[in-house]
Design a protein around this motif. Structure first.
Motif, PDB file in Angstrom:
ATOM      1  N   ARG A  71       0.843  -1.205   0.000  1.00 52.53           N
ATOM      2  CA  ARG A  71       0.000   0.000   0.000  1.00 52.53           C
ATOM      3  C   ARG A  71       0.876   1.251   0.000  1.00 52.53           C
ATOM      4  N   SER A  72       1.990   1.198   0.783  1.00 51.36           N
ATOM      5  CA  SER A  72       2.886   2.367   0.820  1.00 51.36           C
ATOM      6  C   SER A  72       3.543   2.587  -0.543  1.00 51.36           C
ATOM      7  N   GLU A  73       3.997   1.458  -1.202  1.00 50.71           N
ATOM      8  CA  GLU A  73       4.620   1.564  -2.518  1.00 50.71           C
ATOM      9  C   GLU A  73       3.643   2.124  -3.543  1.00 50.71           C
ATOM     10  N   ALA A  74       2.407   1.638  -3.490  1.00 54.01           N
ATOM     11  CA  ALA A  74       1.386   2.119  -4.436  1.00 54.01           C
ATOM     12  C   ALA A  74       1.117   3.596  -4.221  1.00 54.01           C
ATOM     13  N   GLU A  75       1.041   3.980  -2.955  1.00 57.16           N
ATOM     14  CA  GLU A  75       0.780   5.406  -2.666  1.00 57.16           C
ATOM     15  C   GLU A  75       1.941   6.277  -3.158  1.00 57.16           C
ATOM     16  N   ARG A  76       3.207   5.759  -2.976  1.00 54.25           N
ATOM     17  CA  ARG A  76       4.363   6.540  -3.424  1.00 54.25           C
ATOM     18  C   ARG A  76       4.370   6.682  -4.956  1.00 54.25           C
ATOM     19  N   GLU A  77       4.098   5.556  -5.655  1.00 54.31           N
ATOM     20  CA  GLU A  77       4.030   5.630  -7.113  1.00 54.31           C
ATOM     21  C   GLU A  77       2.928   6.574  -7.562  1.00 54.31           C
ATOM     22  N   LEU A  78       1.802   6.543  -6.870  1.00 52.80           N
ATOM     23  CA  LEU A  78       0.698   7.432  -7.224  1.00 52.80           C
ATOM     24  C   LEU A  78       1.089   8.890  -7.040  1.00 52.80           C
ATOM     25  N   ARG A  79       1.821   9.176  -5.919  1.00 53.61           N
ATOM     26  CA  ARG A  79       2.281  10.546  -5.700  1.00 53.61           C
ATOM     27  C   ARG A  79       3.247  10.978  -6.795  1.00 53.61           C
ATOM     28  N   ASP A  80       4.177  10.038  -7.147  1.00 52.09           N
ATOM     29  CA  ASP A  80       5.154  10.380  -8.194  1.00 52.09           C
ATOM     30  C   ASP A  80       4.444  10.672  -9.510  1.00 52.09           C
ATOM     31  N   ARG A  81       3.482   9.841  -9.876  1.00 52.34           N
ATOM     32  CA  ARG A  81       2.757  10.064 -11.130  1.00 52.34           C
ATOM     33  C   ARG A  81       1.982  11.369 -11.104  1.00 52.34           C
ATOM     34  N   ARG A  82       1.383  11.662  -9.936  1.00 51.43           N
ATOM     35  CA  ARG A  82       0.664  12.938  -9.832  1.00 51.43           C
ATOM     36  C   ARG A  82       1.627  14.113  -9.999  1.00 51.43           C
ATOM     37  N   ASN A  83       2.838  13.973  -9.354  1.00 50.75           N
ATOM     38  CA  ASN A  83       3.825  15.060  -9.489  1.00 50.75           C
ATOM     39  C   ASN A  83       4.281  15.207 -10.947  1.00 50.75           C
ATOM     40  N   GLU A  84       4.533  14.043 -11.638  1.00 47.48           N
ATOM     41  CA  GLU A  84       4.953  14.089 -13.033  1.00 47.48           C
ATOM     42  C   GLU A  84       3.868  14.719 -13.902  1.00 47.48           C
ATOM     43  N   ILE A  85       2.617  14.343 -13.636  1.00 46.20           N
ATOM     44  CA  ILE A  85       1.499  14.925 -14.413  1.00 46.20           C
ATOM     45  C   ILE A  85       1.426  16.421 -14.183  1.00 46.20           C
ATOM     46  N   GLN A  86       1.671  16.818 -12.933  1.00 43.97           N
ATOM     47  CA  GLN A  86       1.634  18.253 -12.641  1.00 43.97           C
ATOM     48  C   GLN A  86       2.753  18.991 -13.373  1.00 43.97           C
ATOM     49  N   ARG A  87       3.989  18.357 -13.367  1.00 47.30           N
ATOM     50  CA  ARG A  87       5.100  18.995 -14.089  1.00 47.30           C
ATOM     51  C   ARG A  87       4.802  19.091 -15.586  1.00 47.30           C
ATOM     52  N   MET A  88       4.264  18.021 -16.163  1.00 47.21           N
ATOM     53  CA  MET A  88       3.916  18.047 -17.586  1.00 47.21           C
ATOM     54  C   MET A  88       2.872  19.107 -17.872  1.00 47.21           C
ATOM     55  N   GLU A  89       1.912  19.235 -16.980  1.00 49.05           N
ATOM     56  CA  GLU A  89       0.884  20.274 -17.171  1.00 49.05           C
ATOM     57  C   GLU A  89       1.504  21.658 -17.138  1.00 49.05           C
ATOM     58  N   ARG A  90       2.482  21.848 -16.193  1.00 46.40           N
ATOM     59  CA  ARG A  90       3.132  23.164 -16.125  1.00 46.40           C
ATOM     60  C   ARG A  90       3.928  23.441 -17.407  1.00 46.40           C
ATOM     61  N   ARG A  91       4.683  22.397 -17.928  1.00 45.09           N
ATOM     62  CA  ARG A  91       5.442  22.596 -19.159  1.00 45.09           C
ATOM     63  C   ARG A  91       4.523  22.893 -20.344  1.00 45.09           C
ATOM     64  N   LEU A  92       3.439  22.140 -20.408  1.00 47.02           N
ATOM     65  CA  LEU A  92       2.487  22.414 -21.493  1.00 47.02           C
ATOM     66  C   LEU A  92       1.935  23.820 -21.403  1.00 47.02           C
TER      67      LEU A  92
END
Length: 514
Positions: A71-92
């Protein structure tokens, strides 16, 4: 009998009692074992239940820990993906802003270009009007129309062009005359060199008769491989022309030419002409010529009654048969000098044998002067000293051309005999000696470079053919060698016409099938 019956009865009763007692005992023991086994089973079952409960509890704990980790690993991956999506949104978002800015800049530039085009069109119109006014004004001032001015300008350009063309034609004609004169001198020099029969051709050419003219094609070989192999191996220029029933061997080195002549005659007689056979025949001919040279040297010692010469000196002496000096055969000259020196020594009371020995050996250096640097008198003296000739013989050899002052009567006699033999009418021709010296100098220049294996002066000195070692020199170095040799020849030699320098780099692989 009654007693026996009683005993039998008693025995039967005893047996029955024993059986009953045993049965009772076995039953009692079995029940006790059953009770003990039941207690052990209950104990084992209780321990198993306790152990199962413990393991179940432990498994539940491990499962909870693993579920927590996943559950902790899944939550960490989810946070990372959310952060990556946020960075991509900012670049776009930034790219959209940049594209919007560029679009606005392009719009401004497009408006600016449109304004410039309008301004340029306006200026062009003004210039066109000004040009028309200026043209009319120039026509009024010059009194000429545009067509008349164009014709006048064209005529002036035509006159100037004709003048320049005439100048160019004159320069070209002058250069052509200079080149024609140079080429004419070259042609004349080459013709003189090739046709100087009295001085060169008779001593540098051998004619080999052919059974038929069909043999010429076999000598040349397919694509010229046979004649090329023969010339590269022997260093002889093989001339095959329209002369019926004959080919010509040309070389300034008579020993080399004689070997080639014998080899070619053997090849013609054998009929099998190919590069491998050429090498075999050439080796045999060379061995035969060497044997003949030794015989000629021995004959010269017999003719002059000189004995005890080192065998190597006898062989070198025989080589003089194929050497000429100013058109005079050096071996015959040496024999003549030996006889003259002996006659004069006899008249003066000097050592006759010593004078004849020194006279016979005085020009022996000429047999190897193309291999060793220095005057032939010094070379001959060193050669005689090397093969244990006494100093009284070595000194006249070294002094016969004035390299050192003569210190004995025999040395003076050898000088005088040499002058008499060379000065008699018809003994020598200057042209041949200078010609041979030039050809020897060509080969000496080529041999002074590193990587040169063999070199031959060909075509009466008009071509210098150099064979280099392929492992010591690449193609670029071979081209540089040809240029360096040509430059050195230009700076050190005087010659008619031109000399072609050919550098041959050939790598040959040989294997035998056994």
């Amino acid at each position: 009998m009654g007693t026996a019956i009683i005993y039998l009865i008693v025995a039967v009763i005893a047996a029955a009692a024993g059986y009953a007692a045993g049965y009772f005992i076995r039953r009692t023991s079995t029940e006790a074992q059953f009770a003990s086994a039941e207690e052990a089973a209950k104990r084992i079952l209780s321990e198993a239940e306790k152990e199962a409960a413990s393991k179940k509890k432990e498994a539940l704990i491990n499962a909870k820990d693993e579920i927590h980790a996943l559950r902790s690993e899944a939550e960490r991956e989810l946070r990372d993906r959310r952060n990556e999506i946020q960075r991509m949104e900012r670049r776009l978002s930034q790219k959209e802003e940049s594209l919007d800015g560029r679009s606005s800049n392009l719009d401004r530039k497009e408006r600016s270009f449109s304004d410039r085009e309008k301004e340029i069109a306006r200026v062009e119109n003004e210039l066109s009007e000004i040009y028309g006014k200026e043209l009319k004004l120039l026509e009024q001032i010059a009194g000429l129309s545009a067509g008349e001015a164009r014709q006048l300008l064209l005529k002036r350009v035509e006159d100037e062009t004709r003048h320049e063309v005439a100048m160019m034609i004159r320069d070209i004609e002058a250069k052509a005359k200079d080149e024609a004169e140079k080429r004419a001198r070259n042609v004349v020099a080459l013709a003189i060199q090739r046709c100087a029969a009295d001085h060169v051709a008779e001593t540098t050419v051998s004619v080999v008769p052919l059974p038929s003219d069909e043999m010429k094609g076999r000598i040349i070989g397919r694509e010229g491989r046979n004649i090329r192999a023969f010339e590269n191996l022997s260093g002889i220029n093989l001339i095959i022309d329209d002369t019926p029933g004959a080919v010509i061997l040309s070389s300034f080195d008579p020993v080399r030419r004689e070997i080639a002549r014998l080899a070619l005659e053997r090849l013609i007689a054998d009929g099998r002409i190919h590069p491998a056979r050429i090498e075999q025949m050439y080796e045999k001919a060379r061995d035969e010529v060497e044997a003949h040279i030794r015989e000629v040297g021995e004959q010269a010692t017999f003719d002059t009654d000189i004995h005890g010469l080192h065998p190597e000196l006898v062989r070198v002496l025989g080589r003089l048969k194929y050497r000429t000096s100013y058109g005079q055969n050096v071996l015959q000259h040496s024999i003549e000098v030996a006889h003259l020196a002996g006659i004069m020594a006899a008249e003066l009371g000097a050592d006759i044998r010593l004078a004849k020995r020194a006279g016979l050996l005085h020009d022996i250096g000429k047999a190897i002067d193309h291999e060793v640097e220095g005057p032939h008198a010094v070379i001959g003296a060193e050669l005689a000293k090397r093969f244990h000739e006494q100093a009284a013989v070595v000194h006249p050899i070294e002094a016969h051309h004035g390299e050192i002052e003569p210190q004995s009567v025999e040395a003076v006699l050898v000088q005088a005999a040499d002058a008499i033999s060379g000065a008699r009418p018809g003994a020598r021709r200057e042209t041949l000696e200078s010609y041979v010296k030039r050809l020897e100098k060509l080969e000496t220049i080529a041999e002074s470079y590193r990587g040169v294996e063999k070199c031959y002066a060909m075509q009466a000195g008009r071509e210098l053919r150099i064979m280099v070692k392929p492992e010591d020199m690449d193609d670029a170095s071979a081209a540089l060698l040809a240029r360096d040799v040509a430059k050195q020849i230009e700076s050190e030699l005087e010659y008619p016409g031109q000399i072609k320098v050919v550098v041959i780099r050939e790598h040959r692989a040989i294997e035998y099938a056994k």
